[in-house]
Design a protein around this motif. Structure first.
Motif, PDB file in Angstrom:
ATOM      1  N   LEU A  27      49.975  26.884  45.865  1.00  0.00           N
ATOM      2  CA  LEU A  27      50.026  27.334  47.258  1.00  0.00           C
ATOM      3  C   LEU A  27      49.426  28.730  47.380  1.00  0.00           C
ATOM      4  O   LEU A  27      48.639  29.022  48.262  1.00  0.00           O
ATOM      5  N   LYS A  28      49.805  29.588  46.443  1.00  0.00           N
ATOM      6  CA  LYS A  28      49.386  30.982  46.523  1.00  0.00           C
ATOM      7  C   LYS A  28      47.880  31.142  46.337  1.00  0.00           C
ATOM      8  O   LYS A  28      47.249  31.979  46.972  1.00  0.00           O
ATOM      9  N   ALA A  29      47.320  30.321  45.473  1.00  0.00           N
ATOM     10  CA  ALA A  29      45.884  30.422  45.198  1.00  0.00           C
ATOM     11  C   ALA A  29      45.051  29.628  46.204  1.00  0.00           C
ATOM     12  O   ALA A  29      43.832  29.578  46.104  1.00  0.00           O
ATOM     13  N   GLY A 458      48.994  34.531  37.300  1.00  0.00           N
ATOM     14  CA  GLY A 458      48.425  33.335  37.917  1.00  0.00           C
ATOM     15  C   GLY A 458      48.082  32.245  36.926  1.00  0.00           C
ATOM     16  O   GLY A 458      48.585  32.222  35.807  1.00  0.00           O
ATOM     17  N   VAL A 459      47.202  31.378  37.395  1.00  0.00           N
ATOM     18  CA  VAL A 459      46.785  30.229  36.590  1.00  0.00           C
ATOM     19  C   VAL A 459      45.882  30.712  35.461  1.00  0.00           C
ATOM     20  O   VAL A 459      45.211  31.742  35.592  1.00  0.00           O
ATOM     21  N   VAL A 460      45.887  29.992  34.350  1.00  0.00           N
ATOM     22  CA  VAL A 460      44.914  30.233  33.284  1.00  0.00           C
ATOM     23  C   VAL A 460      44.273  28.875  32.988  1.00  0.00           C
ATOM     24  O   VAL A 460      44.731  28.135  32.133  1.00  0.00           O
ATOM     25  N   LEU A 518      44.716  35.326  39.788  1.00  0.00           N
ATOM     26  CA  LEU A 518      45.526  34.278  40.412  1.00  0.00           C
ATOM     27  C   LEU A 518      44.868  32.912  40.262  1.00  0.00           C
ATOM     28  O   LEU A 518      45.505  31.936  39.892  1.00  0.00           O
ATOM     29  N   LEU A 519      43.598  32.867  40.542  1.00  0.00           N
ATOM     30  CA  LEU A 519      42.888  31.586  40.473  1.00  0.00           C
ATOM     31  C   LEU A 519      42.672  31.148  39.031  1.00  0.00           C
ATOM     32  O   LEU A 519      42.691  29.956  38.727  1.00  0.00           O
ATOM     33  N   GLY A 520      42.454  32.124  38.145  1.00  0.00           N
ATOM     34  CA  GLY A 520      42.471  31.810  36.726  1.00  0.00           C
ATOM     35  C   GLY A 520      41.256  31.109  36.153  1.00  0.00           C
ATOM     36  O   GLY A 520      41.382  30.315  35.224  1.00  0.00           O
ATOM     37  N   ARG A 541      37.566  37.324  29.352  1.00  0.00           N
ATOM     38  CA  ARG A 541      38.170  35.983  29.349  1.00  0.00           C
ATOM     39  C   ARG A 541      39.550  36.094  29.994  1.00  0.00           C
ATOM     40  O   ARG A 541      40.269  37.048  29.763  1.00  0.00           O
ATOM     41  N   ARG A 542      39.896  35.090  30.757  1.00  0.00           N
ATOM     42  CA  ARG A 542      41.196  35.120  31.446  1.00  0.00           C
ATOM     43  C   ARG A 542      42.350  35.177  30.451  1.00  0.00           C
ATOM     44  O   ARG A 542      43.396  35.748  30.717  1.00  0.00           O
ATOM     45  N   LYS A 543      42.120  34.565  29.288  1.00  0.00           N
ATOM     46  CA  LYS A 543      43.166  34.513  28.275  1.00  0.00           C
ATOM     47  C   LYS A 543      43.375  35.834  27.557  1.00  0.00           C
ATOM     48  O   LYS A 543      44.365  36.006  26.855  1.00  0.00           O
TER      49      LYS A 543
END
Length: 566
Positions: A27-29, A458-460, A518-520, A541-543
């Motif tokens: 929802l947030k993203a 957020g998402v990864v 957030l979107l990741g 990198r997101r990670k």
RNA sequence: CGGGGUGUAGCGCAGCGGUAGCGCGCCUGGUUUGGGACCAGGAGGUCGGUGGUUCGAACCCACUCACCCCGACCA
């Protein structure tokens, strides 16, 4: 894609509706939008992700010899009356009438239709084996949708069905599907667990579930770290510790004032719970069932349901128990008459049990099977739990929660016989086709992936199912140098076939970084006046926490290497 | 279906008898720009619905609907 053009907004405040992590983040993203309980729209980012998952599924289905087709969601209810599943599904089945007042349903799954299609198209063993699949929307009026996309009423599912002339063929198809499933989860970048599953009262023999471990999961998995045994708790077996051999003592009454629970009873009498027998009352298809199990164990209702071949099973109400002449808290298997009884086989593993006396405030000591009581059915109906011994190797079992993201099933001839889907074998004998069915919830897989892959920001996204691969993030769009450099990098990446989301908004760095996190997306590229001066691009990198600084000229090569390594 | 909770602006919330507010977001202008900037001006709500009580209801009462959580249920 330019963020300035992208449909869907990120939220700054936490959506209050959502508790489950994936639900909240989606929802947030700005990935999904709720329309009703358990009914969601997929916004463009989520839809990209879902299409990637679907594509992976399609490729693996095709590789396993599957052929894609498409069946209707709208079906005559009659078909479901015929299979007996209109009743089995009950209110979960969405039902409606057409203008001619013919009863229709919106399909929760497609065994009925696929079997009808195959009946019309398969005549001979030469037409087999066959694997057919579709990716299609299913409708189930779940009593309680929950957790965003985890359990919904309208959802996309890949359902595959195999058709074979014999058991060996079915085994082969099943194996091929299992392998395809393993490939699918691996390619999605998702560590999965394949566990033995209950096939239900009307299922066939073998059944496995694919589980993604997550705290928010609805399923409990029992597993053995030593030998690899893993099963859904509904199905799992465990070693029930045997008691020491004792000589049988005479039955004797004992006064137990106010004692109603096994805990109290064991403490009051100073015996271990495993030396007591617990009585539990169920209401199965309209009658009371008396269930006996050793005091240290719990009843597994799925096993019980299967043992009774019951379609409707629940705990009996106190009125129902009373009406059957039983005394809750002091009920006894001894002297039971006219009531169906089921006992767990743990009653065979012990001696001189304490049981109820079937009158208030009294229990009996030294009850022994079969000397003192009988049971209509004695079988394993116990819930396997953490710490108990593995049935295969004896090591202590572990327990974890997870989300079921796939289920494979050997159906056998359940549907082919009902719908007359038969073939002529080499000898010219007409025989029912052996079927298997294989499902993956696509949206649930995405939700489960997020449950498994996220952090506090957020998402990864695993790259294989990420909506885009790269978040291109220029920091000062009003600086012509920055915006021109970013534009040119964007175009270059597009030309090179990189899936890039370009944040061309004139937002502050904080906003952009937070949205990116957030979107990741797997990789973030930052272009700013500072990096431009040094002729570098920042690649993160997101990670990972730390970015790499890459010379401008090497960006696209380094980026591709990084993406390849994701 | 049982238990708990919530419905007030796109999102998060306050207001709980005197006619609707805050933060974020949104629009306009300006200043800003490496982790959710600032100033000024502005748009946006039949307070979930219906009925009742009252001079007056977002607020009290009744009914109803929706949504969330726990359980039951659930290929």
């Amino acid at each position: 894609m330019r963020v300035s053009q992208l449909f869907g907004k990120t939220l700054r405040d936490e959506p209050a509706e959502a508790e489950t992590v994936s639900h909240r983040l989606m929802l947030k993203a700005g990935l999904i939008h709720q329309v009703a309980a358990g009914v969601y729209s997929y916004l463009p980012l989520a839809w990209r992700s879902l299409r990637k998952i679907e594509q992976i599924i399609r490729e693996e289905m095709e590789a396993a010899g599957g052929q894609e087709l498409r069946m209707p969601a709208l079906q005559p209810r009659e078909l479901w009356e015929q299979s007996g599943r209109a009743e089995a599904f009950g209110p979960t089945l969405f039902t409606l009438q057409d203008r001619r007042e013919r009863a229709m349903i919106i399909a929760p799954t497609h065994e009925e239709v696929i079997t009808s299609i195959v009946r019309a198209n398969v005549r001979s063993y030469r037409d087999l084996p066959l694997i057919l699949y579709q990716i299609q929307t299913k409708f189930r009026d779940e009593l309680r949708p929950r957790g965003g996309l985890i359990r919904v009423r309208e959802f996309d599912m890949k359902d595959a069905y195999s058709f074979d002339p014999d058991e060996d063929g079915l085994d082969n198809s099943y194996r091929a599907m299992v392998q395809a499933y393993k490939n699918i989860y691996s390619r999605c970048g998702l560590p999965y667990l394949m566990v033995e599953a209950d096939s239900g009262a009307i299922g066939g023999k073998d059944s496995h579930e694919f589980i993604l471990l997550a705290e928010s999961g609805e399923d409990v998995v029992i597993q053995c770290a030593t030998c690899g045994y893993a099963a859904n708790a509904e199905k799992a077996k465990s070693v029930k510790p045997p008691q020491k051999m004792e000589s049988l003592l005479p039955l004797g009454e004992v006064h137990t004032p106010g004692i109603k629970t096994i805990e109290d009873l064991a403490r009051f009498l100073g015996v271990p719970k495993s030396k007591t027998l617990k009585a539990v009352f169920y209401w199965a298809d309209g009658q009371v069932v008396f269930v006996t199990i050793r005091g240290d164990l719990a009843v597994n209702e799925v096993k019980l349901k299967n043992a009774l071949r019951a379609t409707d099973l629940r705990l009996a109400t106190s009125q129902e128990v009373e009406a059957a002449g039983l005394v809750a808290g002091s009920a006894s298997p001894i002297g039971l008459k006219g009531i169906k009884s089921v006992a767990d086989d743990s009653i065979l593993l012990g001696f001189n049990f304490v049981v109820g006396a079937n009158k208030p405030d009294y229990h009996l000591r030294n009850a022994n099977y079969p000397r003192d009581f009988a049971a209509d059915v004695i079988t394993d109906i116990a819930l396997a739990e953490e710490g108990q011994g593995c049935e295969r190797c004896g090591s202590p079992l572990g327990q974890a929660r997870g989300i079921e993201v796939g289920h494979v099933f050997k159906l056998g001839t359940r549907y082919s016989e009902t719908f007359g889907a038969t073939f002529l074998d080499r000898e010219g004998v007409q025989r029912p086709i052996l079927m298997g069915c294989y499902g993956i919830g696509v949206g649930r897989l995405l939700a489960a992936a997020i449950e498994q892959n996220h952090d506090e920001k957020g998402v990864v996204f695993p790259i294989a199912i990420s909506p885009y691969a790269v978040y291109l993030c220029p920091l000062q769009m009003n600086d012509p140098q920055v915006s021109q450099a970013a534009e040119s990098l964007y175009k270059t990446l597009l030309e090179e076939g990189v899936e890039v989301l370009y944040d061309d908004r004139e937002e502050s760095p904080g906003v952009k970084f937070n949205d990116a996190d957030l979107l990741g997306l797997p990789v973030r590229l930052v272009v700013s006046s500072r990096t431009l001066r040094e002729e570098i691009v920042e690649l993160k990198r997101r990670k990972e926490q730390k970015p790499r600084l890459v010379p401008w000229a090497e960006v696209s090569v380094t980026l591709k290497d990084t993406l390849a390594g994701e």
